[in-house]
Write a protein that holds these residues in place. Structure first.
Motif, PDB file in Angstrom:
ATOM      1  N   LEU A 156      17.089 228.400   5.525  1.00  0.00           N
ATOM      2  CA  LEU A 156      16.143 228.242   4.428  1.00  0.00           C
ATOM      3  C   LEU A 156      15.248 227.019   4.612  1.00  0.00           C
ATOM      4  O   LEU A 156      14.211 226.903   3.948  1.00  0.00           O
ATOM      5  CB  LEU A 156      16.899 228.151   3.102  1.00  0.00           C
ATOM      6  CG  LEU A 156      17.540 229.467   2.642  1.00  0.00           C
ATOM      7  CD1 LEU A 156      18.431 229.255   1.439  1.00  0.00           C
ATOM      8  CD2 LEU A 156      16.458 230.501   2.327  1.00  0.00           C
ATOM      9  N   LEU A 157      15.648 226.112   5.496  1.00  0.00           N
ATOM     10  CA  LEU A 157      14.779 224.975   5.825  1.00  0.00           C
ATOM     11  C   LEU A 157      13.751 225.353   6.893  1.00  0.00           C
ATOM     12  O   LEU A 157      12.735 224.678   7.040  1.00  0.00           O
ATOM     13  CB  LEU A 157      15.625 223.794   6.338  1.00  0.00           C
ATOM     14  CG  LEU A 157      16.370 222.973   5.288  1.00  0.00           C
ATOM     15  CD1 LEU A 157      17.327 222.000   5.973  1.00  0.00           C
ATOM     16  CD2 LEU A 157      15.394 222.215   4.400  1.00  0.00           C
TER      17      LEU A 157
ATOM     18  N   ALA B  94       9.536 216.295   2.335  1.00  0.00           N
ATOM     19  CA  ALA B  94      10.366 216.854   1.261  1.00  0.00           C
ATOM     20  C   ALA B  94       9.580 217.049  -0.027  1.00  0.00           C
ATOM     21  O   ALA B  94      10.011 217.808  -0.908  1.00  0.00           O
ATOM     22  CB  ALA B  94      11.566 215.945   1.002  1.00  0.00           C
ATOM     23  N   CYS B  95       8.431 216.390  -0.153  1.00  0.00           N
ATOM     24  CA  CYS B  95       7.605 216.491  -1.354  1.00  0.00           C
ATOM     25  C   CYS B  95       6.526 217.559  -1.225  1.00  0.00           C
ATOM     26  O   CYS B  95       5.716 217.739  -2.134  1.00  0.00           O
ATOM     27  CB  CYS B  95       6.954 215.142  -1.657  1.00  0.00           C
ATOM     28  SG  CYS B  95       8.138 213.828  -2.005  1.00  0.00           S
ATOM     29  N   ARG B  96       6.489 218.238  -0.105  1.00  0.00           N
ATOM     30  CA  ARG B  96       5.490 219.287   0.105  1.00  0.00           C
ATOM     31  C   ARG B  96       6.110 220.672  -0.149  1.00  0.00           C
ATOM     32  O   ARG B  96       7.325 220.802  -0.306  1.00  0.00           O
ATOM     33  CB  ARG B  96       4.975 219.258   1.550  1.00  0.00           C
ATOM     34  CG  ARG B  96       4.524 217.889   2.024  1.00  0.00           C
ATOM     35  CD  ARG B  96       4.171 217.941   3.494  1.00  0.00           C
ATOM     36  NE  ARG B  96       3.950 216.623   4.059  1.00  0.00           N
ATOM     37  CZ  ARG B  96       3.727 216.401   5.353  1.00  0.00           C
ATOM     38  NH1 ARG B  96       3.679 217.416   6.202  1.00  0.00           N
ATOM     39  NH2 ARG B  96       3.553 215.168   5.789  1.00  0.00           N
ATOM     40  N   TYR B  97       5.266 221.668  -0.185  1.00  0.00           N
ATOM     41  CA  TYR B  97       5.712 223.068  -0.189  1.00  0.00           C
ATOM     42  C   TYR B  97       6.761 223.329  -1.278  1.00  0.00           C
ATOM     43  O   TYR B  97       7.799 223.950  -1.046  1.00  0.00           O
ATOM     44  CB  TYR B  97       6.269 223.456   1.179  1.00  0.00           C
ATOM     45  CG  TYR B  97       5.523 222.853   2.338  1.00  0.00           C
ATOM     46  CD1 TYR B  97       4.130 222.932   2.416  1.00  0.00           C
ATOM     47  CD2 TYR B  97       6.191 222.177   3.355  1.00  0.00           C
ATOM     48  CE1 TYR B  97       3.443 222.363   3.472  1.00  0.00           C
ATOM     49  CE2 TYR B  97       5.503 221.605   4.416  1.00  0.00           C
ATOM     50  CZ  TYR B  97       4.132 221.698   4.467  1.00  0.00           C
ATOM     51  OH  TYR B  97       3.462 221.122   5.511  1.00  0.00           O
ATOM     52  N   ASN B  98       6.492 222.826  -2.491  1.00  0.00           N
ATOM     53  CA  ASN B  98       7.452 222.977  -3.585  1.00  0.00           C
ATOM     54  C   ASN B  98       7.668 224.431  -3.980  1.00  0.00           C
ATOM     55  O   ASN B  98       8.726 224.789  -4.500  1.00  0.00           O
ATOM     56  CB  ASN B  98       6.978 222.179  -4.798  1.00  0.00           C
ATOM     57  CG  ASN B  98       7.008 220.685  -4.547  1.00  0.00           C
ATOM     58  OD1 ASN B  98       8.066 220.076  -4.520  1.00  0.00           O
ATOM     59  ND2 ASN B  98       5.839 220.093  -4.333  1.00  0.00           N
ATOM     60  N   ILE B  99       6.652 225.255  -3.748  1.00  0.00           N
ATOM     61  CA  ILE B  99       6.804 226.683  -4.079  1.00  0.00           C
ATOM     62  C   ILE B  99       7.861 227.320  -3.176  1.00  0.00           C
ATOM     63  O   ILE B  99       8.681 228.121  -3.635  1.00  0.00           O
ATOM     64  CB  ILE B  99       5.448 227.409  -3.933  1.00  0.00           C
ATOM     65  CG1 ILE B  99       4.436 226.820  -4.930  1.00  0.00           C
ATOM     66  CG2 ILE B  99       5.609 228.906  -4.163  1.00  0.00           C
ATOM     67  CD1 ILE B  99       3.039 227.354  -4.791  1.00  0.00           C
ATOM     68  N   ILE B 100       7.848 226.950  -1.892  1.00  0.00           N
ATOM     69  CA  ILE B 100       8.879 227.451  -0.972  1.00  0.00           C
ATOM     70  C   ILE B 100      10.248 226.936  -1.396  1.00  0.00           C
ATOM     71  O   ILE B 100      11.246 227.669  -1.342  1.00  0.00           O
ATOM     72  CB  ILE B 100       8.574 227.013   0.479  1.00  0.00           C
ATOM     73  CG1 ILE B 100       7.292 227.674   0.972  1.00  0.00           C
ATOM     74  CG2 ILE B 100       9.740 227.360   1.398  1.00  0.00           C
ATOM     75  CD1 ILE B 100       6.906 227.275   2.376  1.00  0.00           C
ATOM     76  N   THR B 101      10.297 225.688  -1.835  1.00  0.00           N
ATOM     77  CA  THR B 101      11.562 225.103  -2.277  1.00  0.00           C
ATOM     78  C   THR B 101      12.126 225.854  -3.466  1.00  0.00           C
ATOM     79  O   THR B 101      13.344 226.059  -3.579  1.00  0.00           O
ATOM     80  CB  THR B 101      11.366 223.619  -2.655  1.00  0.00           C
ATOM     81  OG1 THR B 101      10.871 222.898  -1.528  1.00  0.00           O
ATOM     82  CG2 THR B 101      12.683 222.993  -3.095  1.00  0.00           C
ATOM     83  N   ILE B 102      11.245 226.322  -4.378  1.00  0.00           N
ATOM     84  CA  ILE B 102      11.704 227.092  -5.537  1.00  0.00           C
ATOM     85  C   ILE B 102      12.369 228.387  -5.098  1.00  0.00           C
ATOM     86  O   ILE B 102      13.480 228.722  -5.534  1.00  0.00           O
ATOM     87  CB  ILE B 102      10.531 227.402  -6.487  1.00  0.00           C
ATOM     88  CG1 ILE B 102      10.059 226.135  -7.186  1.00  0.00           C
ATOM     89  CG2 ILE B 102      10.941 228.440  -7.526  1.00  0.00           C
ATOM     90  CD1 ILE B 102       8.858 226.344  -8.079  1.00  0.00           C
ATOM     91  N   PHE B 103      11.704 229.133  -4.221  1.00  0.00           N
ATOM     92  CA  PHE B 103      12.276 230.396  -3.734  1.00  0.00           C
ATOM     93  C   PHE B 103      13.583 230.144  -2.971  1.00  0.00           C
ATOM     94  O   PHE B 103      14.548 230.908  -3.111  1.00  0.00           O
ATOM     95  CB  PHE B 103      11.267 231.125  -2.855  1.00  0.00           C
ATOM     96  CG  PHE B 103      10.149 231.773  -3.624  1.00  0.00           C
ATOM     97  CD1 PHE B 103      10.399 232.873  -4.426  1.00  0.00           C
ATOM     98  CD2 PHE B 103       8.856 231.283  -3.557  1.00  0.00           C
ATOM     99  CE1 PHE B 103       9.380 233.479  -5.153  1.00  0.00           C
ATOM    100  CE2 PHE B 103       7.825 231.873  -4.275  1.00  0.00           C
ATOM    101  CZ  PHE B 103       8.088 232.965  -5.071  1.00  0.00           C
ATOM    102  N   SER B 104      13.618 229.084  -2.185  1.00  0.00           N
ATOM    103  CA  SER B 104      14.837 228.742  -1.447  1.00  0.00           C
ATOM    104  C   SER B 104      15.969 228.409  -2.413  1.00  0.00           C
ATOM    105  O   SER B 104      17.122 228.796  -2.193  1.00  0.00           O
ATOM    106  CB  SER B 104      14.584 227.557  -0.515  1.00  0.00           C
ATOM    107  OG  SER B 104      13.601 227.856   0.445  1.00  0.00           O
TER     108      SER B 104
END
Length: 334
Positions: free
Chosen positions: A32-33, A194-204
């Protein structure tokens, strides 16, 4: 004391883990990373890549040295690999990969080897983050308000997604999402991966929760308590903040779902997890109000870790008493 045969002793064991194996959880987190690593290459972020490579090299080197000293069979150290990647993601791109290597190596060695190898009560990632912040505080810059985002820097699909969410979901709940938030939550210009791509982090995060890769009780409760504080005190000049932006920026979700859950660094029982979440929420809110970042959470987590050994002793005593009572009850039924 007579031992009853044929009994299910899982009911009296102090701590039973029923989630997926450690190896499977590490593999799930690594997979997921991967999308976020791919986006680093898409945006040609060489320095972020060097930091991640340096931290991975440091943790794997340290783990290999431990294997050599203990003369144990070499195994693929997925835990060291995962922690190396996570440390690299939390490092600002301009902090220097040599510094990242030294810090990762020393931090991993201190927490994993000196403080108890694989059962350390100290959270190694949080420890490394705090040392990095103390060493170079001026490099850890977090966007505090959506107003810092210029309209001409909005993503091309910002208006379409915002309109869709408002029309088919949020408006029915009496909520309207202003234009610009989608771009604000996707910040490839941030110095900290770690502060970027928060939308991907939500799905992950959703996938991690659905797969039950780790115990996210503390993380979920922390979000509930902290966001409640932000909502209740957001009008105060001392603690001003935005519930949505506090949740979606500053590496907030990234640290809560990828780094924070650590079995040996937090209590095992629900009641202590509950109070631990309250402690983390109040400390984080006290330190930064409604603008908590992963650094704030790391500070709060490390403070909580200082109490972990004492909490574990209390949990063991409680479970020991319960186990004795249950065994006596089982013996009386024979």
């Amino acid at each position: 004391m007579k031992i009853a045969r044929g009994k299910d002793f899982s009911k009296i064991a102090p701590f039973i883990y029923t989630s997926v194996s450690l190896r499977s959880s590490y593999l799930a987190l690594l997979l997921l990373l991967l999308p976020q690593v791919i986006f680093l290459f898409i945006y040609h972020d060489i320095y972020a890549g060097l930091n991640i490579f340096a931290s991975i090299t440091a943790t794997l080197t340290c783990q290999s040295i431990v294997y050599a000293i203990e003369k144990t069979t070499f195994k693929i150290p997925l835990e060291a690999l995962l922690e190396g990647i996570l440390i690299g993601f939390f490092m600002p791109t301009n902090i220097g990969f040599i510094f990242v290597f030294i810090l990762s190596f020393l931090g991993f060695a201190l927490t994993k080897v000196v403080f108890g190898k694989y059962g350390s009560w100290m959270h190694s990632i949080m420890f490394v983050l705090i040392i990095a912040y103390i060493s170079e505080p001026q490099l850890f810059i977090f966007s505090e308000n959506i107003d810092v985002l210029e309209k001409n820097s909005y993503l091309s699909f910002d208006a379409y997604i915002t309109s869709f969410l408002n029309s088919y979901l949020l408006n029915n709940l009496g909520i309207t999402l202003p234009q610009g938030y989608i771009s604000y939550f996707w910040m490839p210009s941030s110095l900290i991966p770690a502060c970027r791509y928060n939308i991907i982090t939500i799905f992950s995060s959703i996938i991690l929760l659905s797969l039950k890769v780790k115990d996210y009780t503390v993380s979920i409760l922390f979000i509930l308590f902290y966001e409640t504080l932000v909502y209740c005190f957001s009008t105060s000049s001392l603690f001003e903040g935005d519930v949505l932006s506090s949740l979606m920026t500053g590496g907030f979700l990234f640290i809560l779902f990828f780094a924070l859950p650590y079995p040996t660094s937090f209590p095992k029982t629900f009641i202590f997890k509950f109070f631990s979440s309250i402690f983390l929420a109040f400390v984080s809110f006290f330190l930064s109000g409604g603008r908590a970042s992963f650094i704030t959470i790391a500070f709060a987590s490390l403070l909580l870790n200082l109490l972990t050994p004492y909490v574990e002793e209390i949990e063991k005593k409680i479970h020991k008493k319960k186990a004795i009572k249950r065994m006596r009850l089982m013996d009386s039924l024979d």
